[in-house]
Design an enzyme around this catalytic site. Structure first.
Site, PDB file in Angstrom:
ATOM      1  N   GLU A 138       0.778  -1.229   0.000  1.00  0.00           N
ATOM      2  CA  GLU A 138       0.000   0.000   0.000  1.00  0.00           C
ATOM      3  C   GLU A 138       0.813   1.285   0.000  1.00  0.00           C
ATOM      4  O   GLU A 138       0.370   2.298  -0.528  1.00  0.00           O
ATOM      5  CB  GLU A 138      -0.939   0.008   1.222  1.00  0.00           C
ATOM      6  CG  GLU A 138      -1.915  -1.151   1.276  1.00  0.00           C
ATOM      7  CD  GLU A 138      -2.939  -1.112   0.148  1.00  0.00           C
ATOM      8  OE1 GLU A 138      -3.179  -0.015  -0.389  1.00  0.00           O
ATOM      9  OE2 GLU A 138      -3.487  -2.173  -0.203  1.00  0.00           O
ATOM     10  N   SER A 591     -46.600 -40.065  26.241  1.00  0.00           N
ATOM     11  CA  SER A 591     -46.394 -40.743  27.528  1.00  0.00           C
ATOM     12  C   SER A 591     -45.260 -40.153  28.345  1.00  0.00           C
ATOM     13  O   SER A 591     -45.127 -40.488  29.532  1.00  0.00           O
ATOM     14  CB  SER A 591     -46.134 -42.235  27.289  1.00  0.00           C
ATOM     15  OG  SER A 591     -47.274 -42.837  26.735  1.00  0.00           O
TER      16      SER A 591
END
Length: 896
Positions: A138, A591
């Site tokens: 950069e 159940s």
């Protein structure tokens, strides 16, 4: 003399024809000027031609004027914009958005909440070669300029001009300081105003901060794609390491991303990253920041790397969502998503992993019984060819180095393979190359699920060949026998030929079963370790056909002593469905609700474990609805007089209804509320069969209350929460209350142990330790349940379709849910000691006959040591000598 005459002539001419063509004041209007044709008219003086020197002088004057105007414009613009740029003082107190982290009870990272996933690292922890890679990419002169690189700006301006006129390549002129200014304060819009503001801010930043401070801000703030902000998270996202462990090639690859993080990163476009990485490395070489040997070695590194993620990370998505809702309500979304909270939960990472694995495997087993819904994607021959070519081109390009390394290893395991399980069909057809580039790769392991492409189907050899990129796997017909046409409620034909199931171009999900080794033409999966390994060509891979289940489920595990949540998963895959069946799905437990009814009966002291109940046809009139009801047992049989223990052991419906009818619906609902069930329950006799909808989370805590000796507490999932600076923000409150008499709780636990020992949950005996529990199945097998516990762990499993459709014939709690429970518990309790449930002082054991519940002698072959609340033990004596043989069968029946 000549100049004086010329000047005098011009003066006189000016007096005769003043500027503007009007006569002097008071003078008569002059006659029209004579034309050149008129006799005696004076010809205009000839205009002297411009010399090159005059032209250059005028051009220079124009340029100077334009430059002065431009400078003035820029100066004015700078002055105006300088007053509107934001203050940079906030940079001195750098507090960026930080991810909040969620940990298990041992401090293992489970999940992260974030707007920007970032971990700030000081500059001294960032290696020199990493910093230089970003400078090379950069701003190589970062430490020399004062915020602006004027030559770079002029070069960028010239490139922009030529681009607009002739086309070609644009170039950037921004320094790292400018990028820092833009990242913190400005947008990314491409305007001259934004560029000027960026330059002003860059100068201000340089005036107020040192170079190292600016680089620190830059490296921790920039975005790298895939949700990763800052170089630390980027290193973990793409290479699975911390920033200090990055290689030179990896550092250069990361430095290549910020220009276009969403489009160009190692996951989505490794080819572009590789090209830019090589450019960055060349820049480092030219700056003498790396040696030629280091650069060449770095260029040979793979850009895309497969690595193992943290062991338990992202396995707790469902409980994390529950926690998110609670913490957002307390602290707000901003603090959760950006405040860097540290959330310590009661979850156990290993149990959470076991829960997810058990649920997934169980759902796949159920899904296989329902049939095959077809391939993930079916490509026609003309669609298949370009895609396959693009796949292999991309695969070979990205994994050449890895394949070279594994080629020397005889084993196929560990080789990179592609995973086509998440292919986008539209993208495959519109852009095969783009779709191929986006395909992820994984390391080949046994038992892994992976998406492959059917290359061919060999009906003669009863096998399909599945292409996994670096390996061609065999999918035998035997591993497709389950793949009948999908039909949960009816029988469809079993495939007799691989072509009945698959064809070339099918993208399918397969599970790796084993690697086969060939010696002298024979397959030998258990090869002698002393023999030299054969070449890779002598090894083959066997896979089995799989599919993503349509049935869903939930698993909740609690510590009954503290009521802490140890594991919780609410579905097959959170990414496929975020609906949490553990906490949000209300379903009929069948159940599995009966123990609450039985506990109410024993608590009333009207019933004991040895009480005789009559299992016979009976018509009831439901007081709540006024309707008559004739219930039946699951198998349609009736057993006559049997004990309460036998009733629950074999899940006899008629017994539960009798108890509820005598105790009263309101009493059972009150007990359910005390145990923690808050969902609406029907005030009717059907409640005895579990007709009231509950969540798995509620039912798990109700059973935990029984397992803990009757002590109720709201489940605890969050242990405590700390702020980013260590301040305690939230701490769990452990407040227990007695919801059930401990003697009743123990009696119910003892009775439910029979469900495991000789009833509908005998599969749970595989744990080889004391276990109590109850299966449950709602009408038409729409929902299957099992809730069971040891003294130290309670787990609830629910299975069902989201639309509440029937799961299929025989898909009861015992068959569909219990195997999932066993699979989880085998992993969860393997390191804990075996121990029995401890009886409280208020219960006694009396030897009774299991058929009539009366006291009996130790020599009675049907005698059992039965549990009683003190004072409720039977007084009658069983007639051992003259007792007739039992008229009823006690071999068990499927549960409801």
């Amino acid at each position: 003399m000549r100049w004086a005459l010329r000047h005098d002539r011009r003066r006189r001419q000016h007096a005769a024809d003043p500027p503007g063509g009007s006569p002097p004041d008071g003078a008569a209007e002059a006659p029209a000027a004579a034309t050149a044709e008129e006799p005696g008219a004076a010809a205009p003086p000839p205009r002297a031609p411009l010399t090159w020197r005059a032209i250059l002088r005028r051009a220079a004057i124009g340029c100077v004027a334009a430059a002065l105007a431009a400078v003035a414009f820029i100066a004015v613009s700078f002055a105006v914009l300088a007053r509107s740029v934001p203050e940079i003082a906030t940079l001195a107190d750098y507090h960026p958005p930080l991810a909040s982290k969620l940990f298990d009870r041992r401090g293992e990272l489970l999940f992260r909440y974030f707007r920007e996933r970032r971990t700030v690292v000081p500059l001294e922890r960032i290696p020199e070669h990493v910093k230089r890679a970003f400078l090379a990419a950069e701003d190589a002169s970062f430490y020399q300029h004062q915020g602006l690189d004027y030559m770079a700006i002029l070069r960028a301006a010239f490139d922009e001009l030529t681009y607009r006129v002739f086309g070609g390549r644009r170039s950037g002129g921004s320094t790292i300081t400018q990028q820092t200014a833009r990242t913190f304060f400005l947008s990314t819009e491409q305007t001259y105003t934004r560029k000027l503001r960026e330059m002003i801010l860059a100068k201000k930043i340089e005036e107020n901060f040192g170079k190292d401070e600016i680089l620190f801000l830059y490296l921790n703030q920039i975005y790298f794609g895939h949700g990763a902000y800052g170089v630390e998270e980027a290193a973990k996202e793409y290479y699975g390491v911390s920033v200090q462990d990055l290689t030179l090639g990896q550092a250069a690859a990361l430095a290549s991303i910020p220009k276009s993080p969403n489009r160009i990163n190692p996951s989505t476009n490794p080819t572009r990253v590789a090209k830019r990485r090589d450019y960055v490395l060349q820049q480092m070489l030219e700056q003498n920041w790396a040696t030629p040997a280091e650069v060449e070695r770095a260029k040979g590194e793979p850009v895309r790397v497969e690595f193992d993620r943290p062991a338990y990370q992202d396995l707790a998505a469902y409980p994390a969502e529950t926690i998110r809702r609670e913490l957002e309500a307390r602290f707000g979304s901003e603090q959760l998503l950006a405040g860097g909270l540290r959330i310590y939960t009661t979850l156990d990472g290993a149990m959470q992993a076991a829960a997810q694995q058990a649920l997934r495997e169980g759902l796949r087993a159920i899904d296989r019984r329902q049939g095959f819904r077809g391939p993930l994607l079916r490509l026609e021959p003309d669609e298949m060819r370009p895609f396959v070519q693009a796949l292999h081109d991309a695969f070979d390009r990205h994994h050449a180095a890895a394949l070279e390394l594994t080629a020397a290893d005889a084993s196929l395991l560990g080789r990179p393979v592609w995973d086509l399980s998440a292919l986008d069909p539209k993208r495959v057809l519109e852009s095969p190359k783009s779709a191929a580039e986006a395909v992820p790769t994984r390391k080949l392991r046994e038992k892994m699920l992976v998406g492959g492409l059917v290359e061919r189907v060999d009906s003669t050899a009863d096998v399909a060949i599945v292409d996994l990129g670096s390996v061609k796997a065999n999918l035998p017909l035997a591993e497709m026998q389950w793949a009948r046409p999908f039909a949960p409620l009816s029988a469809t034909p079993t495939p007799r030929d691989p072509a009945d199931v698959l064809r070339p171009g099918d993208v399918v999900l397969v599970r790796v079963l084993r690697e086969n080794v060939a010696y002298k033409g024979k397959l030998d999966p258990d090869a002698d370790a002393n023999r030299p390994p054969p070449p890779v060509g002598n090894r083959t891979l066997t896979v089995t056909l799989e599919q993503i289940p349509r049935a869903q489920g939930a698993l909740v595990a609690l510590d009954p002593n503290r009521h802490t949540v140890l594991a919780m998963t609410g579905g097959y895959d959170f990414l496929l469905s975020s609906f949490d069946r553990a906490t949000q799905a209300r379903r009929q437990p069948g159940s599995a609700f009966k123990p609450i009814v039985y506990a109410a009966g024993i608590a009333s002291r009207s019933y004991t474990a040895a009480s005789l109940l009559t299992d016979a046809p009976k018509v009831y009139r439901d007081a709540s609805t006024g309707k008559t009801w004739k219930p039946e047992n699951y198998d349609g049989r009736f057993r006559g007089d049997i004990t309460l223990r036998e009733c629950l052991t074999h899940s006899v419906n008629m017994c539960s209804i009798q108890i509820l009818d005598r105790v009263g619906v309101d009493g059972v609902i009150d007990l359910a509320r005390q145990l923690g069930i808050q969902s609406p329950l029907p005030a009717s006799l059907t409640l005895a069969l579990g007709s009231g909808d509950v969540t798995p989370f509620e039912l798990a805590n109700a059973y935990a209350t029984i397992a803990s000796g009757g002590l109720f507490q709201a489940p605890v999932l969050i242990e405590h929460v700390k702020s980013n600076d260590g301040q305690l923000l939230l701490e769990a409150s452990y407040e227990q209350s007695e919801a059930l008499d401990p003697n009743v709780a123990y009696a119910m636990t003892h009775i439910m142990q029979s469900v495991v020992e000789s009833g509908t949950a005998q599969r749970a005996k595989a744990l080889d330790r004391p276990v109590a529990g109850k299966t449950g199945t709602s009408n038409e097998q729409r929902n299957a349940w099992f809730v069971g516990f040891t003294p130290d762990l309670v787990a609830t499993v629910y299975v069902g379709f989201d639309d509440n459709a029937p799961l299929g014939r025989g898909e009861t709690g015992s068959r569909a849910a219990l195997p999932i429970w066993v699979s989880f518990m085998e992993q969860a309790v393997k390191l804990t000691p075996k121990r029995d449930f401890q009886a409280p002082d208020g219960v006694i054991f009396v030897r009774v006959n299991k058929n009539d519940g009366l006291r009996t002698e130790p020599t009675d072959p049907d005698g059992i040591d039965e549990v009683f609340l003190e004072g409720t033990e039977p007084t009658g004596q069983h007639d051992l000598a003259g007792a007739p043989p039992s008229l009823f069968m006690h071999d068990g029946a499927p549960d409801l």
